[in-house]
Design a protein around this motif. Structure first.
Motif, mmCIF file in Angstrom:
data_model
loop_
_atom_site.group_PDB
_atom_site.id
_atom_site.type_symbol
_atom_site.label_atom_id
_atom_site.label_comp_id
_atom_site.label_asym_id
_atom_site.label_seq_id
_atom_site.Cartn_x
_atom_site.Cartn_y
_atom_site.Cartn_z
ATOM 1 N N GLY A 119 0.791 -1.219 0.000
ATOM 2 C CA GLY A 119 0.000 0.000 0.000
ATOM 3 C C GLY A 119 0.819 1.263 0.000
ATOM 4 N N TYR A 151 -1.572 -4.232 -4.379
ATOM 5 C CA TYR A 151 -1.689 -2.824 -4.003
ATOM 6 C C TYR A 151 -0.474 -2.018 -4.497
ATOM 7 N N GLN A 199 -2.654 4.523 0.822
ATOM 8 C CA GLN A 199 -2.942 3.725 2.014
ATOM 9 C C GLN A 199 -4.418 3.757 2.380
ATOM 10 N N VAL A 229 -6.103 1.149 0.395
ATOM 11 C CA VAL A 229 -5.763 -0.187 0.898
ATOM 12 C C VAL A 229 -6.629 -0.510 2.113
ATOM 13 N N LYS A 242 -9.403 -3.526 2.406
ATOM 14 C CA LYS A 242 -9.307 -4.589 3.396
ATOM 15 C C LYS A 242 -10.516 -4.615 4.330
ATOM 16 N N GLU A 285 -6.435 -4.107 -5.671
ATOM 17 C CA GLU A 285 -5.506 -5.094 -5.095
ATOM 18 C C GLU A 285 -4.638 -5.766 -6.147
#
Length: 344
Positions: A114, A177, A182, A185, A189, A227
């Motif tokens: 990320g 990623y 971030q 990411v 998730k 991803e």
């Protein structure tokens, strides 16, 4: 001598107990992020049948090897024996209450995913390798009937009788990623896929993708691009999805699709699936295919096929050529039912 014998006997009785106490029971699921070896013995590193987990497949979680675990014990359907040990960094644990367990700390030599520029995109040359994952949508919907694409599925719809796209995943699994902020990411998730940026697609690509990937109704394409697609050698979402659609189109025009469509509601042997791949894409193609099943009540249903690919994924790529370049894999489950539409 008697005292020594008793001491030895007591020690022999304590050792298994200590081992049992180190095996920490757990409930939940383990979702693999890599094709890790599934070990029968951690100490001996044995793996009867050369069993590997299927990336993005979830497995029933049984236990950890110790309070601060290095391995989890999971149930791998089709493996003999089915209970196997896998490294904690092979995937992600979700406890029975739905809480995601934080992953193991990242090694200093392995930058955390990320961060901008940490993971270079997978090369597009002959050395590039991928896992191509295709789903049987009615089986997927058995476990997630509340998904939009599942609530609207009918026996007449395309995905009732044809394979659907899950994803094209650049390998090794660490290619994830790539250059992704971030915050994206974290949203991915957390399964907040509606908060992810929409991939830029041409209208024709979007239309074709919506048929091939019903999960677009739940923003699956946003997750797959963030991803996995971000690590595709060509930094174009349109190229990435357009080529995926072309690849699954070759499967849906082959004896593999016919085998499934002709056997809806019936059990199909993995050996027959692999033979259909050989017929469609050349001798040995079936050895690159792994069949993933799951339990649904007293049935075992086929949920997904994962296919190894190696080579250049271009607009005119031959699936037969890409499969031929990949390494063989284990078969996965030995057989399963081809699920019909609707909760069974």
């Amino acid at each position: 001598m008697k005292r020594s014998w008793l001491a030895a006997f007591a020690l022999s009785m304590l050792t298994p107990l200590a081992a049992a106490q180190a095996d920490e029971p757990m409930k939940g699921t383990f979702t693999a992020h890599q094709a890790c070896s599934a070990l029968l013995s951690i100490r001996k590193q044995t793996n009867p049948g050369d069993v590997k987990l299927t990336p993005e497949q979830s497995y029933r979680l049984l236990s950890a090897n110790k309070p601060n675990p290095t391995y989890y014990r999971v149930e791998v359907d089709g493996a003999q024996p089915a209970e196997r040990w896998v490294p904690v960094d092979c995937g992600e644990v979700k406890s029975a209450d739905g809480t995601t367990v934080p992953p193991a700390p990242t090694s200093p030599s392995q930058p955390a995913p990320g961060k901008q520029g940490n993971n270079p995109p997978s090369g597009g040359g002959s050395g590039a390798s991928y896992v191509f994952a295709i789903s049987w949508q009615p089986a997927f919907c058995e476990g997630l009937p509340s998904k939009t694409e599942c609530k609207t599925q009918t026996p007449e719809r395309y995905d009732a009788t044809h394979f659907t796209l899950h994803g094209l995943w650049p390998q090794p699994r660490g290619n994830a990623y790539c250059g992704v902020p971030q915050q994206d990411v974290e949203a991915d998730k957390a399964h907040r896929w509606e908060d992810l940026p929409e991939p830029q697609l041409e209208p024709a690509t979007r239309t074709a993708l919506e048929q091939a990937m019903p999960g677009t109704a739940s923003f699956l394409e946003r997750h797959e691009w963030v991803e996995h697609g971000s690590c595709f050698f060509e930094k174009s979402a349109d190229a990435y999805f357009r080529r995926e659609v072309a690849l699954i189109g070759q499967i849906n025009a082959s004896p593999v699709q016919k085998l499934f469509a002709d056997n809806i509601g019936k059990e199909v042997e993995t050996s027959d699936i692999r033979q259909a791949f050989d017929q469609a894409f050349g001798d040995g193609a079936g050895d690159r295919v792994r069949v993933a099943c799951k339990r649904d009540g007293d049935r075992r249903i086929i949920v997904e096929l994962t296919i190894g690919l190696r080579g250049e994924v271009t607009d005119n790529a031959s699936l037969a050529t890409l499969i031929a370049g990949a390494s063989p894999t284990d078969q996965g489950c030995k057989s399963g039912i081809v699920d019909p539409v609707g909760l069974q």
